[in-house]
Design a protein around this motif. Structure first.
Motif, PDB file in Angstrom:
ATOM      1  N   LEU A  40      -2.077   0.316  10.757  1.00 37.95           N
ATOM      2  CA  LEU A  40      -2.026   1.289  10.020  1.00 37.95           C
ATOM      3  C   LEU A  40      -2.869   1.378   8.964  1.00 37.95           C
ATOM      4  O   LEU A  40      -3.419   2.190   8.367  1.00 37.95           O
ATOM      5  CB  LEU A  40      -0.335   1.750   9.753  1.00 37.95           C
ATOM      6  CG  LEU A  40      -0.358   2.766   8.767  1.00 37.95           C
ATOM      7  CD1 LEU A  40      -0.914   4.166   9.456  1.00 37.95           C
ATOM      8  CD2 LEU A  40       1.206   2.946   8.304  1.00 37.95           C
ATOM      9  N   GLU A  41      -2.779  -0.028   7.978  1.00 32.07           N
ATOM     10  CA  GLU A  41      -3.681   0.062   6.855  1.00 32.07           C
ATOM     11  C   GLU A  41      -5.094   0.137   7.260  1.00 32.07           C
ATOM     12  O   GLU A  41      -5.925   0.840   6.687  1.00 32.07           O
ATOM     13  CB  GLU A  41      -3.523  -1.308   6.397  1.00 32.07           C
ATOM     14  CG  GLU A  41      -2.330  -1.665   5.515  1.00 32.07           C
ATOM     15  CD  GLU A  41      -1.996  -2.992   4.968  1.00 32.07           C
ATOM     16  OE1 GLU A  41      -2.498  -3.847   5.382  1.00 32.07           O
ATOM     17  OE2 GLU A  41      -1.260  -3.124   4.173  1.00 32.07           O
ATOM     18  N   SER A  42      -5.596  -0.390   8.363  1.00 38.51           N
ATOM     19  CA  SER A  42      -6.989  -0.312   8.942  1.00 38.51           C
ATOM     20  C   SER A  42      -7.242   1.128   9.326  1.00 38.51           C
ATOM     21  O   SER A  42      -8.378   1.597   9.128  1.00 38.51           O
ATOM     22  CB  SER A  42      -7.202  -1.223  10.085  1.00 38.51           C
ATOM     23  OG  SER A  42      -7.099  -2.749   9.910  1.00 38.51           O
ATOM     24  N   LEU A  43      -6.326   1.796   9.916  1.00 39.37           N
ATOM     25  CA  LEU A  43      -6.408   3.404  10.209  1.00 39.37           C
ATOM     26  C   LEU A  43      -6.807   3.929   9.056  1.00 39.37           C
ATOM     27  O   LEU A  43      -7.803   4.769   9.185  1.00 39.37           O
ATOM     28  CB  LEU A  43      -5.235   3.657  11.048  1.00 39.37           C
ATOM     29  CG  LEU A  43      -5.422   4.911  11.771  1.00 39.37           C
ATOM     30  CD1 LEU A  43      -6.632   4.907  12.801  1.00 39.37           C
ATOM     31  CD2 LEU A  43      -3.933   5.336  12.511  1.00 39.37           C
ATOM     32  N   ILE A  44      -6.028   3.825   8.005  1.00 39.04           N
ATOM     33  CA  ILE A  44      -6.213   4.553   6.941  1.00 39.04           C
ATOM     34  C   ILE A  44      -7.542   4.293   6.146  1.00 39.04           C
ATOM     35  O   ILE A  44      -8.092   5.248   5.715  1.00 39.04           O
ATOM     36  CB  ILE A  44      -5.069   4.370   6.050  1.00 39.04           C
ATOM     37  CG1 ILE A  44      -3.391   5.003   6.310  1.00 39.04           C
ATOM     38  CG2 ILE A  44      -5.393   4.741   4.509  1.00 39.04           C
ATOM     39  CD1 ILE A  44      -2.326   4.587   5.686  1.00 39.04           C
ATOM     40  N   ILE A  45      -8.001   3.138   6.231  1.00 40.52           N
ATOM     41  CA  ILE A  45      -9.086   2.982   5.653  1.00 40.52           C
ATOM     42  C   ILE A  45     -10.344   3.344   6.609  1.00 40.52           C
ATOM     43  O   ILE A  45     -11.178   3.976   5.659  1.00 40.52           O
ATOM     44  CB  ILE A  45      -9.290   1.227   5.584  1.00 40.52           C
ATOM     45  CG1 ILE A  45      -8.382   0.520   4.683  1.00 40.52           C
ATOM     46  CG2 ILE A  45     -10.698   0.741   5.384  1.00 40.52           C
ATOM     47  CD1 ILE A  45      -8.171  -1.029   4.550  1.00 40.52           C
ATOM     48  N   ALA A  46     -10.255   3.379   7.609  1.00 46.68           N
ATOM     49  CA  ALA A  46     -11.215   4.019   8.626  1.00 46.68           C
ATOM     50  C   ALA A  46     -11.221   5.512   8.184  1.00 46.68           C
ATOM     51  O   ALA A  46     -12.350   5.877   8.410  1.00 46.68           O
ATOM     52  CB  ALA A  46     -10.767   3.696  10.086  1.00 46.68           C
ATOM     53  N   TYR A  47     -10.279   6.349   8.109  1.00 39.78           N
ATOM     54  CA  TYR A  47     -10.387   7.635   8.003  1.00 39.78           C
ATOM     55  C   TYR A  47     -10.799   7.701   6.460  1.00 39.78           C
ATOM     56  O   TYR A  47     -11.802   8.527   6.580  1.00 39.78           O
ATOM     57  CB  TYR A  47      -8.853   7.997   7.903  1.00 39.78           C
ATOM     58  CG  TYR A  47      -8.188   8.828   9.216  1.00 39.78           C
ATOM     59  CD1 TYR A  47      -8.091   9.986   9.081  1.00 39.78           C
ATOM     60  CD2 TYR A  47      -8.010   8.007  10.327  1.00 39.78           C
ATOM     61  CE1 TYR A  47      -7.602  10.608  10.359  1.00 39.78           C
ATOM     62  CE2 TYR A  47      -7.440   8.545  11.325  1.00 39.78           C
ATOM     63  CZ  TYR A  47      -7.431   9.952  11.402  1.00 39.78           C
ATOM     64  OH  TYR A  47      -6.829  10.652  12.531  1.00 39.78           O
ATOM     65  N   GLU A  48     -10.579   7.164   5.770  1.00 40.16           N
ATOM     66  CA  GLU A  48     -11.149   7.078   4.071  1.00 40.16           C
ATOM     67  C   GLU A  48     -12.685   6.909   4.156  1.00 40.16           C
ATOM     68  O   GLU A  48     -13.523   7.714   3.559  1.00 40.16           O
ATOM     69  CB  GLU A  48     -10.468   6.498   3.192  1.00 40.16           C
ATOM     70  CG  GLU A  48      -8.920   6.683   2.945  1.00 40.16           C
ATOM     71  CD  GLU A  48      -8.071   6.022   2.124  1.00 40.16           C
ATOM     72  OE1 GLU A  48      -8.511   4.548   1.903  1.00 40.16           O
ATOM     73  OE2 GLU A  48      -7.168   6.382   1.556  1.00 40.16           O
ATOM     74  N   ALA A  49     -13.085   5.770   4.935  1.00 39.50           N
ATOM     75  CA  ALA A  49     -14.511   5.321   4.893  1.00 39.50           C
ATOM     76  C   ALA A  49     -15.335   6.541   5.607  1.00 39.50           C
ATOM     77  O   ALA A  49     -16.384   7.026   5.195  1.00 39.50           O
ATOM     78  CB  ALA A  49     -14.469   4.227   5.776  1.00 39.50           C
ATOM     79  N   ALA A  50     -14.825   7.210   6.743  1.00 42.27           N
ATOM     80  CA  ALA A  50     -15.144   8.363   7.280  1.00 42.27           C
ATOM     81  C   ALA A  50     -15.129   9.634   6.560  1.00 42.27           C
ATOM     82  O   ALA A  50     -16.033  10.632   6.688  1.00 42.27           O
ATOM     83  CB  ALA A  50     -14.788   8.522   8.729  1.00 42.27           C
TER      84      ALA A  50
ATOM     85  N   MET B 179       0.912  -1.101   0.031  1.00 41.49           N
ATOM     86  CA  MET B 179      -0.193  -0.117  -0.053  1.00 41.49           C
ATOM     87  C   MET B 179       0.744   1.100   0.114  1.00 41.49           C
ATOM     88  O   MET B 179       1.711   1.306   0.802  1.00 41.49           O
ATOM     89  CB  MET B 179      -0.847  -0.054   1.274  1.00 41.49           C
ATOM     90  CG  MET B 179      -1.952   1.157   1.435  1.00 41.49           C
ATOM     91  SD  MET B 179      -3.054   0.916   2.634  1.00 41.49           S
ATOM     92  CE  MET B 179      -4.361   0.624   1.823  1.00 41.49           C
ATOM     93  N   SER B 180       0.747   1.904  -0.782  1.00 46.46           N
ATOM     94  CA  SER B 180       1.621   3.311  -1.233  1.00 46.46           C
ATOM     95  C   SER B 180       1.477   4.326  -0.222  1.00 46.46           C
ATOM     96  O   SER B 180       2.317   5.126   0.166  1.00 46.46           O
ATOM     97  CB  SER B 180       1.655   3.964  -2.616  1.00 46.46           C
ATOM     98  OG  SER B 180       0.147   4.494  -2.695  1.00 46.46           O
ATOM     99  N   LYS B 181       0.410   4.409   0.598  1.00 46.83           N
ATOM    100  CA  LYS B 181      -0.091   5.130   1.589  1.00 46.83           C
ATOM    101  C   LYS B 181       0.630   5.026   3.069  1.00 46.83           C
ATOM    102  O   LYS B 181       0.550   5.680   3.816  1.00 46.83           O
ATOM    103  CB  LYS B 181      -1.649   5.244   1.879  1.00 46.83           C
ATOM    104  CG  LYS B 181      -2.277   5.994   0.605  1.00 46.83           C
ATOM    105  CD  LYS B 181      -3.793   6.005   0.921  1.00 46.83           C
ATOM    106  CE  LYS B 181      -4.408   6.229  -0.456  1.00 46.83           C
ATOM    107  NZ  LYS B 181      -5.725   6.601  -0.315  1.00 46.83           N
ATOM    108  N   LEU B 182       1.536   3.871   2.992  1.00 50.62           N
ATOM    109  CA  LEU B 182       2.105   3.695   4.223  1.00 50.62           C
ATOM    110  C   LEU B 182       3.504   4.301   4.183  1.00 50.62           C
ATOM    111  O   LEU B 182       4.617   3.925   4.610  1.00 50.62           O
ATOM    112  CB  LEU B 182       2.653   2.007   4.295  1.00 50.62           C
ATOM    113  CG  LEU B 182       1.194   1.229   4.367  1.00 50.62           C
ATOM    114  CD1 LEU B 182       1.760  -0.300   4.492  1.00 50.62           C
ATOM    115  CD2 LEU B 182       0.167   1.463   5.261  1.00 50.62           C
ATOM    116  N   LYS B 183       3.153   5.671   4.484  1.00 53.12           N
ATOM    117  CA  LYS B 183       4.607   6.525   4.316  1.00 53.12           C
ATOM    118  C   LYS B 183       4.553   7.309   5.905  1.00 53.12           C
ATOM    119  O   LYS B 183       4.949   8.444   6.215  1.00 53.12           O
ATOM    120  CB  LYS B 183       4.368   7.678   3.346  1.00 53.12           C
ATOM    121  CG  LYS B 183       3.018   8.344   3.461  1.00 53.12           C
ATOM    122  CD  LYS B 183       3.145   9.258   2.117  1.00 53.12           C
ATOM    123  CE  LYS B 183       1.654   9.765   1.970  1.00 53.12           C
ATOM    124  NZ  LYS B 183       1.449  10.252   0.574  1.00 53.12           N
TER     125      LYS B 183
END
Length: 72
Positions: free
Chosen positions: A49-59, A1-5
């Motif tokens: 971190l992947e789950s956190l990003i998904i949760a932010y995007e879903a919200a 996942m490229s967002k893992l920065k």
């Protein structure tokens, strides 16, 4: 996942007898996951971190800007 920065802080906890994992770039987040070994803490941290990003995007919340530090 490229967002893992984002920074992932891994710290041993004598109290918990495990490695704690946190993401300082995300406000209000202290320790998000853990692992009995450093390797499992890294793997669990990536998953968290992947789950956190998904949760932010879903919200519909914007992701925080990652902090960057220059190596000496």
């Amino acid at each position: 996942m490229s967002k893992l920065k984002y920074q992932m802080v891994i710290q041993w906890s004598e109290e918990d007898d495990c490695f704690l994992v946190g993401f300082p770039d995300f406000p209000g987040q202290s320790w998000r996951t853990h692992g009995d070994t450093y390797e499992s803490a890294v793997a669990n941290g990536i998953e968290a971190l992947e789950s956190l990003i998904i949760a932010y995007e879903a919200a519909g919340d914007p992701l925080p800007e990652p902090a960057f530090y220059n190596a000496a």
